[in-house]
Design an enzyme around this catalytic site. Structure first.
Site: not given
Ligand code: IPE
Ligand code: IPE
Ligand code: MG
Length: 224
Positions: A12, A29, A122
């Site tokens: 995240d 990303h 792995l």
């Molecule tokens: C969780 O992250 C999903 C992934 C890392 C793929 P999110 O950014 O979607 O989670 P929330 O919505 O903040 O809980």
């Molecule tokens: C996690 O990073 C990746 C996905 C959920 C695809 P985020 O896109 O949720 O990044 P933040 O949390 O908005 O910074």
């Molecule tokens: Mg996020």
């Protein structure tokens, strides 16, 4: 020292990193992919057998179409350009989550799984369109349909993580302390580390620091 077979990661913080450093969530990303490669290599060095990476949740469809399109574009490129390399490193790739994507993407996912099926160094489980609530409900429904007795031993065979140990360790980067519908059953006894750094700035030394701490934890599993 605790054995470490399975690490699960909620990757995240890409969006916030991208906005802060490149004025675009999508750039975050893209940068996050580099961390994926670093952590794969470090996992092999640490002789970890299973690495489960949360890449896209069932709830992430709520995001703007443009971001979703970009994420799946990155995934496709990554798979097309890296699959031979992953295969050479003896990595087995498995996708967990609901594979109801386009025919083209499903073909790519299936062929990556098939190509790496017998690899042993792995196993990477990439969670794509994954939601733990969906997984649990599907398991119950399938058992009910087949009239299978519901007990723990039978139940775990109906999860997408069948044939693998539960995660010993869960890491969530991005300074957010929640599970976001990830592996709710399987994380029952995992050690959980919430990491302040955003995923693109999470480095091998940060990972190794967590692994070192994990190894020294007294894991009780209800015992004393
Ligand atoms: C969780 O992250 C999903 C992934 C890392 C793929 P999110 O950014 O979607 O989670 P929330 O919505 O903040 O809980
Ligand atoms: C996690 O990073 C990746 C996905 C959920 C695809 P985020 O896109 O949720 O990044 P933040 O949390 O908005 O910074
Ligand atoms: Mg996020």
């Amino acid at each position: 020292m605790n054995p470490l077979n399975h690490v699960a990661i909620i990757m995240d913080g890409n969006g916030r990193w991208g906005l802060k450093n490149k004025k675009s969530r999508n750039a975050g990303h893209k940068a996050g992919l580099k961390t994926v490669e670093t952590i794969i290599k470090a996992s092999i060095k640490n002789k970890i057998k299973f690495l489960t990476l949360f890449a896209f949740s069932t709830e992430n469809w709520k995001r703007p179409k443009k971001e979703i399109k970009y994420l799946f574009g990155l995934l496709e490129n990554f798979l097309r350009s890296k699959i031979d390399d992953l295969n050479k490193q003896n990595i087995k790739l498995k996708f967990i989550g609901n594979k109801n994507f386009s025919i083209k993407l499903n073909k790519l996912l299936n062929s990556a799984e098939k190509k790496t099926y017998n690899n042993k160094t792995l196993q990477i489980n990439l969670a794509l369109n994954y939601g733990s609530k969906d997984e649990l409900l599907d398991a119950f429904k399938n058992m009910q349909r087949k009239k299978i007795k519901v007990n723990e031993k039978n139940f775990i065979k109906y999860l997408q993580t069948k044939d693998m140990p539960d995660p010993d360790l869960l890491i969530r980067t991005g300074n957010t302390n929640r599970l976001s519908n990830f592996l709710l059953w399987q994380l029952a006894y995992s050690e959980i580390f919430f990491e302040k750094k955003l995923w693109p700035e999470f480095k091998e030394k940060d990972y190794n620091k967590i692994l070192k701490k994990f190894k020294l934890i007294k894991r009780n599993f209800g015992n004393i």
